[in-house]
Design an enzyme around this catalytic site. Structure first.
Site: not given
Ligand code: FCB
Length: 443
Positions: A123, A167-168, A293, A350, A405
């Site tokens: 991550h 992750n991502e 999101y 997420e 972040w």
């Molecule tokens: C995602 C990340 C996570 C967090 C959320 C809000 O992009 O994976 O670590 O920052 O957004």
């Protein structure tokens, strides 16, 4: 809309997610090495307020309390990440036993609490020592990652069966190498393309290692996917949205699952692709992890590396406290698109809502905006499931307010409030709402 509390398939997994750098703290303790995010936090302008992950939620010391909070919620599963520089301070070579022990204790505590550990290997916190050797723009990084994956698989594979390679992918490569919003903050098209390909190779190598070393492993990768909409409908904005869609939504999922790069990227990335690479990348996985999101609005931005930039949502759009657009229909559609395109079971790894929640005089944290967001997004997920999306689990981002972040501690996504002075935890109203959703979904 489907009632979010109506029946869920048997075995549906309810969880919460976190990541190592965002919650652990103890950045210089027990032999942990530096990661690219430790360096980013010390770079002028790298993070709002000059915030760092040095202490974060102090989860490294408060882990038993955090597991107890999860038990109180009634979750089935906890998705966390291992900090690569905590277990291999220089990224490769000498192992840090104290770091490995921490995750042993966490895993054992979770299992005692009846919570299944879902372990994510990456991550975003690459060891800085590896960045100094080229990081993801170096092809060797895929091998360093595979060795790190093998270390974790051997150590934890007796107790952990749910594994996540990354992750991502697109967030840390795009914001790390093209739009400098994340570590290592480089702007260079060639390095961006190399990073994409080498991370894909690392994923494939990681899947092979986990299959070999963990009997019964269930392996997934986590992709953030959001529809990319031109900010206004002009040819320039449409072209910008189309290339951003490739870099954001396709350059990892397509090679990993379909075995090829999408068209605009295929030609550009060819100089870095060696014979046999596509087969090394497209290793079968068991499920598709989706972080979602809201949609992205793109606009042409000639000053940016690839000529695209982030646009604004239409002025009348509903947004979260952190300004992200709220579009539950885009979530439903994304789930259906993934189902059709990749034909894998989906786990929502997420989904959540940011804000600037505070403790009220009554001692509670009232976050109706988050309850509203989670309610309508769960209803959208149920709609997608009713229309054929094979969704097998849902994880809220995040258990705790944490280090967000580049935005530092100003953006709170937790369902549990953290006071960053005292480190006290206070479950928000949304935590009670989530516990009740889980309880009623299982009833
Ligand atoms: C995602 C990340 C996570 C967090 C959320 C809000 O992009 O994976 O670590 O920052 O957004």
């Amino acid at each position: 809309m489907t009632d979010p509390t109506s029946s869920y398939p048997p075995g549906f997994v309810w969880g919460v997610s976190t990541s190592a750098y965002q919650i652990e703290g103890a950045a210089a303790e027990d032999g942990r090495g530096a990661s690219i995010w430790d360096v980013r936090c010390r770079t002028q302008g790298g993070v709002v307020n000059g915030d760092t992950g040095d202490v974060a939620c102090d989860h490294y010391h408060r882990m038993p309390e955090d597991v107890a909070l999860m038990k109180g919620l009634g979750v089935d599963a906890y998705r966390f990440s291992v900090s690569w520089p905590r277990v291999l301070p220089r990224g490769k070579g000498a192992v840090n036993e104290a770091g490995l022990d921490f995750y042993d204790r966490l895993i054992d505590r979770l299992l005692e609490a009846g919570i299944e550990p879902w372990l994510c290997l990456y991550h975003w916190d690459l060891p800085q020592a590896l960045q100094d050797m080229g990081g993801w723009s170096a092809r060797d990084c895929a091998g360093w990652y595979a060795d790190y994956a093998a270390l974790c698989a051997r150590r934890y594979g007796d107790r952990v069966k749910r594994w996540i390679t990354f992750n991502e992918f697109s967030v840390f490569t795009l914001f790390g190498y093209a739009i400098p919003w994340a570590a290592p903050g480089i702007v260079d098209r060639a390095q961006h393309l190399r990073a994409i390909h080498h991370v894909n190779l690392a994923h494939g190598a990681g899947v092979d290692v986990l299959r070999d070393l963990v009997p019964g492993a269930s392996i997934g990768a986590i992709h953030n996917r959001q529809v990319v909409i031109p900010e206004t409908d002009t040819p320039e904005n449409r072209a910008a949205a189309s290339l951003l869609d490739e870099h954001w939504n396709l350059v990892f999922c397509d090679p990993q699952i379909l075995g090829h790069y999408p068209p605009q990227t295929a030609a550009a990335i060819e100089p870095y692709v060696q014979a046999g690479d596509m087969a090394r990348i497209a290793r079968p996985v068991d499920w598709f992890g989706l972080n979602h999101y809201g949609p992205i609005f793109a606009k042409a931005d000639p000053a940016r590396s690839w000529g695209y930039g982030w646009g604004d949502a239409p002025p009348d759009s509903p947004t979260h406290g952190v300004g992200w657009a709220i579009f539950p229909d885009a979530f439903r559609d994304e789930l259906l698109t993934i189902q059709r395109r990749y034909r894998l079971p989906i786990v929502v790894t997420e989904n959540g809502c940011g804000g600037s929640d505070t403790v009220s005089p009554d001692g509670a944290v009232h976050d109706p905006h988050r309850i509203n967001y989670l309610t309508i997004y769960n209803a959208a997920m149920r709609d997608a499931m009713a229309q054929g999306a094979d969704v097998q689990g849902y994880f809220v981002w995040s258990l705790l307010d944490n280090f967000e972040w580049g935005s530092g501690y100003g953006q709170r996504f937790g369902i549990v409030h953290v006071d960053f002075q005292t480190l006290a935890r206070t479950p928000k109203d949304s935590a009670r709402w989530y516990a009740e959703l889980i309880r009623s979904a299982k009833a």
